[in-house]
Motif scaffolding. Structure first.
Motif, PDB file in Angstrom:
ATOM      1  N   PHE A  51       3.158 -12.216  -0.741  1.00 46.94           N
ATOM      2  CA  PHE A  51       2.124 -11.206  -0.977  1.00 46.94           C
ATOM      3  C   PHE A  51       2.481  -9.832  -0.425  1.00 46.94           C
ATOM      4  O   PHE A  51       1.704  -8.902  -0.545  1.00 46.94           O
ATOM      5  CB  PHE A  51       0.787 -11.685  -0.419  1.00 46.94           C
ATOM      6  N   ILE A  52       3.670  -9.720   0.177  1.00 51.53           N
ATOM      7  CA  ILE A  52       4.003  -8.442   0.795  1.00 51.53           C
ATOM      8  C   ILE A  52       4.198  -7.345  -0.241  1.00 51.53           C
ATOM      9  O   ILE A  52       3.561  -6.281  -0.169  1.00 51.53           O
ATOM     10  CB  ILE A  52       5.235  -8.596   1.705  1.00 51.53           C
ATOM     11  N   ILE A  53       5.022  -7.588  -1.233  1.00 49.98           N
ATOM     12  CA  ILE A  53       5.260  -6.533  -2.223  1.00 49.98           C
ATOM     13  C   ILE A  53       4.018  -6.266  -3.088  1.00 49.98           C
ATOM     14  O   ILE A  53       3.681  -5.107  -3.324  1.00 49.98           O
ATOM     15  CB  ILE A  53       6.559  -6.801  -3.012  1.00 49.98           C
ATOM     16  N   PRO A  54       3.285  -7.312  -3.530  1.00 46.98           N
ATOM     17  CA  PRO A  54       2.011  -7.001  -4.203  1.00 46.98           C
ATOM     18  C   PRO A  54       1.106  -6.101  -3.354  1.00 46.98           C
ATOM     19  O   PRO A  54       0.510  -5.166  -3.870  1.00 46.98           O
ATOM     20  CB  PRO A  54       1.382  -8.374  -4.419  1.00 46.98           C
ATOM     21  N   CYS A  55       1.035  -6.377  -2.044  1.00 45.76           N
ATOM     22  CA  CYS A  55       0.196  -5.548  -1.166  1.00 45.76           C
ATOM     23  C   CYS A  55       0.704  -4.113  -1.091  1.00 45.76           C
ATOM     24  O   CYS A  55      -0.088  -3.166  -1.118  1.00 45.76           O
ATOM     25  CB  CYS A  55       0.130  -6.140   0.241  1.00 45.76           C
ATOM     26  N   PHE A  56       2.017  -3.973  -0.956  1.00 39.16           N
ATOM     27  CA  PHE A  56       2.601  -2.622  -0.969  1.00 39.16           C
ATOM     28  C   PHE A  56       2.088  -1.864  -2.194  1.00 39.16           C
ATOM     29  O   PHE A  56       1.593  -0.744  -2.099  1.00 39.16           O
ATOM     30  CB  PHE A  56       4.138  -2.719  -1.107  1.00 39.16           C
ATOM     31  N   LEU A  57       2.221  -2.490  -3.364  1.00 36.10           N
ATOM     32  CA  LEU A  57       1.883  -1.822  -4.626  1.00 36.10           C
ATOM     33  C   LEU A  57       0.382  -1.560  -4.741  1.00 36.10           C
ATOM     34  O   LEU A  57      -0.041  -0.472  -5.129  1.00 36.10           O
ATOM     35  CB  LEU A  57       2.364  -2.668  -5.810  1.00 36.10           C
ATOM     36  N   ILE A  58      -0.421  -2.559  -4.370  1.00 32.26           N
ATOM     37  CA  ILE A  58      -1.874  -2.406  -4.523  1.00 32.26           C
ATOM     38  C   ILE A  58      -2.397  -1.300  -3.607  1.00 32.26           C
ATOM     39  O   ILE A  58      -3.123  -0.400  -4.040  1.00 32.26           O
ATOM     40  CB  ILE A  58      -2.605  -3.741  -4.219  1.00 32.26           C
ATOM     41  N   PHE A  59      -2.004  -1.333  -2.342  1.00 31.86           N
ATOM     42  CA  PHE A  59      -2.534  -0.332  -1.408  1.00 31.86           C
ATOM     43  C   PHE A  59      -1.965   1.057  -1.692  1.00 31.86           C
ATOM     44  O   PHE A  59      -2.664   2.054  -1.534  1.00 31.86           O
ATOM     45  CB  PHE A  59      -2.286  -0.753   0.039  1.00 31.86           C
ATOM     46  N   TYR A  60      -0.735   1.108  -2.135  1.00 30.48           N
ATOM     47  CA  TYR A  60      -0.176   2.409  -2.529  1.00 30.48           C
ATOM     48  C   TYR A  60      -0.963   2.954  -3.721  1.00 30.48           C
ATOM     49  O   TYR A  60      -1.324   4.135  -3.763  1.00 30.48           O
ATOM     50  CB  TYR A  60       1.310   2.259  -2.868  1.00 30.48           C
ATOM     51  N   GLY A  61      -1.256   2.070  -4.682  1.00 25.15           N
ATOM     52  CA  GLY A  61      -2.051   2.471  -5.842  1.00 25.15           C
ATOM     53  C   GLY A  61      -3.412   2.996  -5.425  1.00 25.15           C
ATOM     54  O   GLY A  61      -3.852   4.053  -5.877  1.00 25.15           O
ATOM     55  N   LEU A  62      -4.085   2.269  -4.523  1.00 21.54           N
ATOM     56  CA  LEU A  62      -5.404   2.703  -4.054  1.00 21.54           C
ATOM     57  C   LEU A  62      -5.313   4.043  -3.342  1.00 21.54           C
ATOM     58  O   LEU A  62      -6.184   4.903  -3.490  1.00 21.54           O
ATOM     59  CB  LEU A  62      -6.001   1.655  -3.104  1.00 21.54           C
ATOM     60  N   ALA A  63      -4.229   4.228  -2.571  1.00 26.67           N
ATOM     61  CA  ALA A  63      -4.043   5.498  -1.856  1.00 26.67           C
ATOM     62  C   ALA A  63      -3.927   6.646  -2.859  1.00 26.67           C
ATOM     63  O   ALA A  63      -4.532   7.710  -2.675  1.00 26.67           O
ATOM     64  CB  ALA A  63      -2.798   5.426  -0.970  1.00 26.67           C
ATOM     65  N   LEU A  64      -3.180   6.423  -3.940  1.00 25.44           N
ATOM     66  CA  LEU A  64      -3.017   7.476  -4.945  1.00 25.44           C
ATOM     67  C   LEU A  64      -4.323   7.742  -5.684  1.00 25.44           C
ATOM     68  O   LEU A  64      -4.670   8.893  -5.957  1.00 25.44           O
ATOM     69  CB  LEU A  64      -1.928   7.099  -5.950  1.00 25.44           C
ATOM     70  N   VAL A  65      -5.064   6.679  -5.989  1.00 22.55           N
ATOM     71  CA  VAL A  65      -6.363   6.853  -6.660  1.00 22.55           C
ATOM     72  C   VAL A  65      -7.264   7.710  -5.773  1.00 22.55           C
ATOM     73  O   VAL A  65      -7.912   8.646  -6.217  1.00 22.55           O
ATOM     74  CB  VAL A  65      -7.013   5.477  -6.933  1.00 22.55           C
ATOM     75  N   ASN A  66      -7.257   7.402  -4.492  1.00 22.80           N
ATOM     76  CA  ASN A  66      -8.082   8.117  -3.522  1.00 22.80           C
ATOM     77  C   ASN A  66      -7.654   9.580  -3.372  1.00 22.80           C
ATOM     78  O   ASN A  66      -8.484  10.485  -3.314  1.00 22.80           O
ATOM     79  CB  ASN A  66      -7.951   7.402  -2.177  1.00 22.80           C
ATOM     80  N   ALA A  67      -6.336   9.791  -3.326  1.00 22.27           N
ATOM     81  CA  ALA A  67      -5.822  11.155  -3.122  1.00 22.27           C
ATOM     82  C   ALA A  67      -5.848  11.965  -4.417  1.00 22.27           C
ATOM     83  O   ALA A  67      -5.818  13.192  -4.380  1.00 22.27           O
ATOM     84  CB  ALA A  67      -4.400  11.091  -2.571  1.00 22.27           C
ATOM     85  N   GLY A  68      -5.929  11.270  -5.555  1.00 21.77           N
ATOM     86  CA  GLY A  68      -5.865  11.943  -6.856  1.00 21.77           C
ATOM     87  C   GLY A  68      -6.962  12.978  -7.054  1.00 21.77           C
ATOM     88  O   GLY A  68      -6.795  13.930  -7.804  1.00 21.77           O
ATOM     89  N   LYS A  69      -8.081  12.798  -6.345  1.00 22.64           N
ATOM     90  CA  LYS A  69      -9.185  13.753  -6.461  1.00 22.64           C
ATOM     91  C   LYS A  69      -8.808  15.122  -5.913  1.00 22.64           C
ATOM     92  O   LYS A  69      -9.447  16.109  -6.214  1.00 22.64           O
ATOM     93  CB  LYS A  69     -10.405  13.249  -5.678  1.00 22.64           C
ATOM     94  N   PHE A  70      -7.766  15.156  -5.069  1.00 21.03           N
ATOM     95  CA  PHE A  70      -7.416  16.410  -4.406  1.00 21.03           C
ATOM     96  C   PHE A  70      -6.108  17.000  -4.905  1.00 21.03           C
ATOM     97  O   PHE A  70      -5.533  17.867  -4.274  1.00 21.03           O
ATOM     98  CB  PHE A  70      -7.353  16.210  -2.889  1.00 21.03           C
ATOM     99  N   THR A  71      -5.615  16.481  -6.033  1.00 17.64           N
ATOM    100  CA  THR A  71      -4.393  17.050  -6.597  1.00 17.64           C
ATOM    101  C   THR A  71      -4.428  16.886  -8.111  1.00 17.64           C
ATOM    102  O   THR A  71      -5.506  16.751  -8.690  1.00 17.64           O
ATOM    103  CB  THR A  71      -3.146  16.425  -5.920  1.00 17.64           C
ATOM    104  N   MET A  72      -3.281  16.907  -8.767  1.00 20.74           N
ATOM    105  CA  MET A  72      -3.300  16.776 -10.224  1.00 20.74           C
ATOM    106  C   MET A  72      -3.893  15.436 -10.635  1.00 20.74           C
ATOM    107  O   MET A  72      -3.657  14.408 -10.001  1.00 20.74           O
ATOM    108  CB  MET A  72      -1.881  16.841 -10.781  1.00 20.74           C
ATOM    109  N   GLY A  73      -4.588  15.432 -11.770  1.00 20.55           N
ATOM    110  CA  GLY A  73      -5.220  14.214 -12.254  1.00 20.55           C
ATOM    111  C   GLY A  73      -4.239  13.089 -12.542  1.00 20.55           C
ATOM    112  O   GLY A  73      -4.592  11.912 -12.462  1.00 20.55           O
TER     113      GLY A  73
END
Lengths: 211, 98
Positions: free
Chosen positions: A141-163
Protein backbone atom coordinates in the motif's frame (compact mmCIF):
# COMPACT_ATOMS: atom_id res chain seq x y z
CA UNK A 1 -18.68 60.92 -15.96
CA UNK A 2 -16.83 57.78 -16.81
CA UNK A 3 -15.86 57.09 -20.37
CA UNK A 4 -16.19 53.69 -21.96
CA UNK A 5 -12.44 53.33 -22.19
CA UNK A 6 -12.00 54.01 -18.51
CA UNK A 7 -14.62 51.45 -17.63
CA UNK A 8 -12.96 48.82 -19.76
CA UNK A 9 -9.59 49.61 -18.14
CA UNK A 10 -11.20 49.36 -14.70
CA UNK A 11 -12.68 45.97 -15.43
CA UNK A 12 -9.40 44.70 -16.86
CA UNK A 13 -7.54 45.86 -13.75
CA UNK A 14 -10.14 44.26 -11.47
CA UNK A 15 -9.84 40.95 -13.27
CA UNK A 16 -6.03 40.99 -13.19
CA UNK A 17 -5.88 41.91 -9.50
CA UNK A 18 -8.42 39.24 -8.56
CA UNK A 19 -6.30 36.63 -10.32
CA UNK A 20 -2.93 37.88 -9.06
CA UNK A 21 -4.12 38.07 -5.48
CA UNK A 22 -5.68 34.63 -5.30
CA UNK A 23 -3.66 32.38 -7.60
CA UNK A 24 0.04 31.65 -7.80
CA UNK A 25 0.76 31.55 -11.51
CA UNK A 26 4.55 31.41 -11.53
CA UNK A 27 4.61 27.67 -12.09
CA UNK A 28 6.49 26.39 -15.09
CA UNK A 29 5.51 23.43 -17.25
CA UNK A 30 9.18 22.49 -17.23
CA UNK A 31 8.87 21.62 -13.53
CA UNK A 32 6.38 18.91 -14.48
CA UNK A 33 8.59 17.53 -17.25
CA UNK A 34 11.63 17.42 -14.94
CA UNK A 35 9.65 15.81 -12.12
CA UNK A 36 8.40 13.17 -14.54
CA UNK A 37 11.86 12.36 -15.89
CA UNK A 38 13.27 12.21 -12.35
CA UNK A 39 10.47 9.88 -11.23
CA UNK A 40 11.12 7.50 -14.10
CA UNK A 41 14.88 7.65 -13.43
CA UNK A 42 14.18 6.92 -9.76
CA UNK A 43 12.05 3.92 -10.71
CA UNK A 44 14.77 2.60 -13.02
CA UNK A 45 17.40 3.05 -10.30
CA UNK A 46 15.14 1.12 -7.91
CA UNK A 47 14.60 -1.60 -10.48
CA UNK A 48 18.18 -2.08 -11.67
CA UNK A 49 20.31 -1.13 -8.68
CA UNK A 50 18.22 -1.69 -5.58
CA UNK A 51 15.85 -4.53 -6.48
CA UNK A 52 18.41 -5.99 -8.88
CA UNK A 53 15.86 -6.80 -11.61
CA UNK A 54 14.26 -9.45 -9.46
CA UNK A 55 10.64 -10.53 -9.90
CA UNK A 56 8.57 -7.50 -10.89
CA UNK A 57 5.91 -8.26 -8.32
CA UNK A 58 6.95 -6.79 -4.98
CA UNK A 59 5.11 -9.41 -2.94
CA UNK A 60 6.96 -12.36 -4.46
CA UNK A 61 10.18 -10.48 -4.16
CA UNK A 62 9.93 -9.57 -0.50
CA UNK A 63 8.57 -13.00 0.30
CA UNK A 64 11.78 -14.54 -0.97
CA UNK A 65 14.15 -12.69 1.36
CA UNK A 66 15.15 -12.72 4.99
CA UNK A 67 13.47 -10.07 7.12
CA UNK A 68 16.74 -8.23 7.79
CA UNK A 69 17.51 -7.89 4.08
CA UNK A 70 13.92 -6.80 3.40
CA UNK A 71 14.22 -3.98 5.93
CA UNK A 72 17.45 -2.63 4.42
CA UNK A 73 15.85 -2.81 1.01
CA UNK A 74 12.78 -0.89 2.14
CA UNK A 75 14.83 1.99 3.49
CA UNK A 76 16.94 2.07 0.34
CA UNK A 77 13.76 2.37 -1.74
CA UNK A 78 12.48 5.11 0.53
CA UNK A 79 15.77 7.00 0.20
CA UNK A 80 15.52 6.68 -3.58
CA UNK A 81 11.98 8.13 -3.52
CA UNK A 82 13.13 10.89 -1.16
CA UNK A 83 15.95 11.95 -3.49
CA UNK A 84 13.50 12.08 -6.42
CA UNK A 85 11.12 14.22 -4.37
CA UNK A 86 13.82 16.66 -3.22
CA UNK A 87 15.29 17.09 -6.70
CA UNK A 88 11.81 17.62 -8.20
CA UNK A 89 11.01 20.29 -5.62
CA UNK A 90 14.39 21.91 -6.20
CA UNK A 91 13.85 22.19 -9.95
CA UNK A 92 10.24 23.38 -9.51
CA UNK A 93 11.52 26.05 -7.15
CA UNK A 94 14.24 27.20 -9.60
CA UNK A 95 11.84 27.36 -12.56
CA UNK A 96 9.30 29.30 -10.48
CA UNK A 97 11.89 31.84 -9.38
CA UNK A 98 12.91 32.32 -12.99
CA UNK A 99 9.35 32.69 -14.20
CA UNK A 100 8.35 35.05 -11.39
CA UNK A 101 11.44 37.14 -12.09
CA UNK A 102 10.53 37.41 -15.75
CA UNK A 103 6.97 38.54 -14.91
CA UNK A 104 8.24 40.95 -12.24
CA UNK A 105 6.35 39.09 -9.50
CA UNK A 106 7.59 37.87 -6.16
CA UNK A 107 7.65 34.19 -5.33
CA UNK A 108 7.11 34.54 -1.60
CA UNK A 109 3.75 36.19 -0.98
CA UNK A 110 0.51 35.41 0.79
CA UNK A 111 -0.75 33.35 -2.17
CA UNK A 112 2.34 31.15 -2.43
CA UNK A 113 2.29 30.65 1.34
CA UNK A 114 -1.32 29.49 1.18
CA UNK A 115 -0.49 27.27 -1.79
CA UNK A 116 2.33 25.56 0.13
CA UNK A 117 0.26 25.15 3.30
CA UNK A 118 -2.54 23.51 1.32
CA UNK A 119 -0.07 21.32 -0.56
CA UNK A 120 1.89 20.11 2.43
CA UNK A 121 -0.95 19.33 4.82
CA UNK A 122 -2.19 16.23 2.92
CA UNK A 123 1.41 15.33 2.04
CA UNK A 124 2.33 15.35 5.70
CA UNK A 125 -0.60 13.06 6.59
CA UNK A 126 0.37 10.75 3.71
CA UNK A 127 4.03 10.73 4.79
CA UNK A 128 3.16 9.71 8.34
CA UNK A 129 0.81 7.01 7.09
CA UNK A 130 3.52 5.67 4.78
CA UNK A 131 5.98 5.42 7.68
CA UNK A 132 3.32 3.49 9.62
CA UNK A 133 2.81 1.17 6.63
CA UNK A 134 6.57 0.58 6.41
CA UNK A 135 6.85 -0.23 10.09
CA UNK A 136 3.90 -2.62 9.85
CA UNK A 137 5.22 -4.24 6.69
CA UNK A 138 2.29 -3.25 4.48
CA UNK A 139 4.53 -2.79 1.46
CA UNK A 140 1.72 -3.16 -1.09
CA UNK A 141 0.00 0.00 0.00
CA UNK A 142 2.99 2.31 0.07
CA UNK A 143 2.99 3.41 -3.55
CA UNK A 144 -0.83 3.65 -3.76
CA UNK A 145 -0.65 5.91 -0.68
CA UNK A 146 2.07 8.04 -2.24
CA UNK A 147 -0.14 8.56 -5.30
CA UNK A 148 -3.42 9.08 -3.45
CA UNK A 149 -2.10 11.61 -0.95
CA UNK A 150 -0.08 13.42 -3.60
CA UNK A 151 -3.26 13.61 -5.69
CA UNK A 152 -5.23 14.99 -2.74
CA UNK A 153 -2.48 17.53 -2.08
CA UNK A 154 -2.69 18.75 -5.68
CA UNK A 155 -6.50 18.90 -5.58
CA UNK A 156 -6.23 20.96 -2.41
CA UNK A 157 -3.51 23.26 -3.76
CA UNK A 158 -5.18 23.58 -7.18
CA UNK A 159 -7.49 26.28 -5.83
CA UNK A 160 -4.48 28.56 -5.44
CA UNK A 161 -2.81 28.05 -8.80
CA UNK A 162 -3.66 27.05 -12.37
CA UNK A 163 -6.77 24.91 -12.69
CA UNK A 164 -4.81 22.17 -14.46
CA UNK A 165 -3.09 21.26 -11.18
CA UNK A 166 -6.48 20.28 -9.78
CA UNK A 167 -7.12 17.86 -12.65
CA UNK A 168 -3.60 16.44 -12.41
CA UNK A 169 -4.41 15.76 -8.75
CA UNK A 170 -7.57 13.87 -9.64
CA UNK A 171 -5.66 11.71 -12.14
CA UNK A 172 -2.94 10.97 -9.55
CA UNK A 173 -5.61 10.03 -7.04
CA UNK A 174 -7.32 7.66 -9.48
CA UNK A 175 -3.96 6.08 -10.40
CA UNK A 176 -3.29 5.49 -6.69
CA UNK A 177 -6.72 3.96 -6.09
CA UNK A 178 -6.34 1.60 -9.05
CA UNK A 179 -2.84 0.69 -7.83
CA UNK A 180 -4.31 -0.26 -4.45
CA UNK A 181 -6.45 -2.91 -6.15
CA UNK A 182 -3.61 -4.29 -8.26
CA UNK A 183 -1.01 -5.19 -5.66
CA UNK A 184 2.54 -5.95 -6.68
CA UNK A 185 2.72 -3.76 -9.78
CA UNK A 186 3.53 -0.64 -7.82
CA UNK A 187 6.62 0.29 -9.81
CA UNK A 188 4.58 0.51 -13.02
CA UNK A 189 1.93 2.66 -11.36
CA UNK A 190 4.71 4.82 -9.96
CA UNK A 191 6.15 5.31 -13.46
CA UNK A 192 2.70 6.15 -14.82
CA UNK A 193 1.58 8.43 -11.96
CA UNK A 194 4.75 10.31 -11.18
CA UNK A 195 6.46 9.93 -14.55
CA UNK A 196 4.05 9.94 -17.46
CA UNK A 197 1.31 12.08 -15.90
CA UNK A 198 3.84 14.73 -14.82
CA UNK A 199 5.46 14.86 -18.24
CA UNK A 200 2.02 15.06 -19.88
CA UNK A 201 0.98 17.88 -17.57
CA UNK A 202 4.29 19.68 -18.13
CA UNK A 203 4.03 19.49 -21.92
CA UNK A 204 0.42 20.76 -21.85
CA UNK A 205 1.37 23.70 -19.61
CA UNK A 206 4.49 24.47 -21.59
CA UNK A 207 2.57 24.64 -24.85
CA UNK A 208 -0.13 26.76 -23.24
CA UNK A 209 2.01 29.25 -21.35
CA UNK A 210 5.61 28.92 -22.54
CA UNK A 211 8.51 28.69 -20.06
CA UNK B 1 -29.64 55.17 -18.81
CA UNK B 2 -29.93 57.14 -15.62
CA UNK B 3 -30.56 53.94 -13.64
CA UNK B 4 -27.37 52.37 -14.88
CA UNK B 5 -25.17 55.23 -13.88
CA UNK B 6 -26.77 55.71 -10.50
CA UNK B 7 -25.14 52.43 -9.49
CA UNK B 8 -21.65 53.72 -10.22
CA UNK B 9 -20.43 54.16 -6.70
CA UNK B 10 -18.36 57.23 -5.90
CA UNK B 11 -16.57 55.34 -3.13
CA UNK B 12 -14.92 53.13 -5.73
CA UNK B 13 -13.87 55.96 -8.04
CA UNK B 14 -10.16 55.29 -7.65
CA UNK B 15 -7.93 52.61 -9.04
CA UNK B 16 -6.46 51.83 -5.63
CA UNK B 17 -9.89 51.40 -4.04
CA UNK B 18 -11.00 49.21 -6.93
CA UNK B 19 -7.84 47.19 -6.36
CA UNK B 20 -8.43 46.79 -2.63
CA UNK B 21 -12.00 45.67 -3.22
CA UNK B 22 -10.94 43.26 -6.00
CA UNK B 23 -8.42 41.57 -3.72
CA UNK B 24 -10.85 41.29 -0.82
CA UNK B 25 -13.68 39.95 -2.99
CA UNK B 26 -11.68 36.83 -3.86
CA UNK B 27 -9.77 36.37 -0.60
CA UNK B 28 -11.23 35.80 2.83
CA UNK B 29 -8.76 38.28 4.29
CA UNK B 30 -5.56 39.99 3.25
CA UNK B 31 -2.90 41.74 5.31
CA UNK B 32 -1.57 45.25 4.79
CA UNK B 33 1.83 44.34 3.40
CA UNK B 34 0.47 41.77 0.96
CA UNK B 35 -2.07 44.32 -0.26
CA UNK B 36 0.69 46.85 -0.69
CA UNK B 37 2.74 44.40 -2.72
CA UNK B 38 -0.13 43.23 -4.91
CA UNK B 39 -1.32 46.75 -5.70
CA UNK B 40 2.16 48.27 -5.86
CA UNK B 41 1.32 51.41 -3.88
CA UNK B 42 2.95 53.34 -1.03
CA UNK B 43 2.06 52.87 2.65
CA UNK B 44 0.42 56.27 2.97
CA UNK B 45 -1.58 55.96 -0.19
CA UNK B 46 -2.90 52.52 0.72
CA UNK B 47 -3.67 53.54 4.30
CA UNK B 48 -5.75 56.53 3.25
CA UNK B 49 -7.82 54.52 0.77
CA UNK B 50 -8.33 51.74 3.29
CA UNK B 51 -9.53 54.31 5.79
CA UNK B 52 -12.02 55.73 3.31
CA UNK B 53 -13.41 52.30 2.48
CA UNK B 54 -13.60 51.40 6.15
CA UNK B 55 -15.48 54.59 7.02
CA UNK B 56 -18.05 53.82 4.34
CA UNK B 57 -18.49 50.34 5.83
CA UNK B 58 -17.19 48.55 2.76
CA UNK B 59 -14.35 46.72 4.50
CA UNK B 60 -13.54 45.74 8.05
CA UNK B 61 -10.27 45.65 9.91
CA UNK B 62 -9.12 42.65 11.92
CA UNK B 63 -6.31 43.36 14.33
CA UNK B 64 -4.42 40.36 15.63
CA UNK B 65 -1.14 39.53 17.22
CA UNK B 66 1.10 36.92 15.65
CA UNK B 67 3.47 36.24 18.52
CA UNK B 68 4.30 39.76 19.61
CA UNK B 69 3.98 41.39 16.24
CA UNK B 70 0.73 43.17 15.47
CA UNK B 71 -0.82 41.98 12.27
CA UNK B 72 -3.60 43.91 10.59
CA UNK B 73 -5.71 42.25 7.97
CA UNK B 74 -8.77 43.36 6.07
CA UNK B 75 -11.86 41.69 4.76
CA UNK B 76 -14.89 42.82 2.84
CA UNK B 77 -18.21 43.45 4.62
CA UNK B 78 -21.60 42.26 3.45
CA UNK B 79 -22.40 45.82 2.34
CA UNK B 80 -19.09 46.08 0.54
CA UNK B 81 -19.76 42.89 -1.35
CA UNK B 82 -23.20 44.00 -2.50
CA UNK B 83 -22.07 47.51 -3.38
CA UNK B 84 -19.04 46.30 -5.30
CA UNK B 85 -21.13 43.83 -7.31
CA UNK B 86 -23.55 46.63 -8.21
CA UNK B 87 -20.62 48.82 -9.18
CA UNK B 88 -19.19 46.11 -11.43
CA UNK B 89 -22.56 45.57 -13.06
CA UNK B 90 -22.86 49.29 -13.67
CA UNK B 91 -19.41 49.39 -15.27
CA UNK B 92 -20.34 46.51 -17.55
CA UNK B 93 -23.64 48.11 -18.50
CA UNK B 94 -21.92 51.36 -19.23
CA UNK B 95 -19.65 49.64 -21.72
CA UNK B 96 -22.54 47.82 -23.35
CA UNK B 97 -24.70 50.93 -23.64
CA UNK B 98 -22.18 53.11 -25.39
Amino acid sequence: MKSEKESIEDIKAIRRIMEDSSRFLSLSGLSGVFAGILAITGALVAWFFILGTGPFRFGDYFGSMTSGAAITLKWKLLADAGVVLLLSLFFAFCFSIKKAGKDGKSIWNSVSRRLLANLFLPLFAGGVLIIALMINNQIHFIIPCFLIFYGLALVNAGKFTMGEVYYLGILEMITGLVAAFVPGWSLLFWIFGFGILHIGYGVVMYRKLGV
Amino acid sequence: MKDLISNINKVFESRVRLGIMSVLMVNESYDFNSLKETLDVTDGNLASHIKALEEKGMIKVNKQFIGRKPNTSYSVTETGMTEFRLHLKALENLIREQ
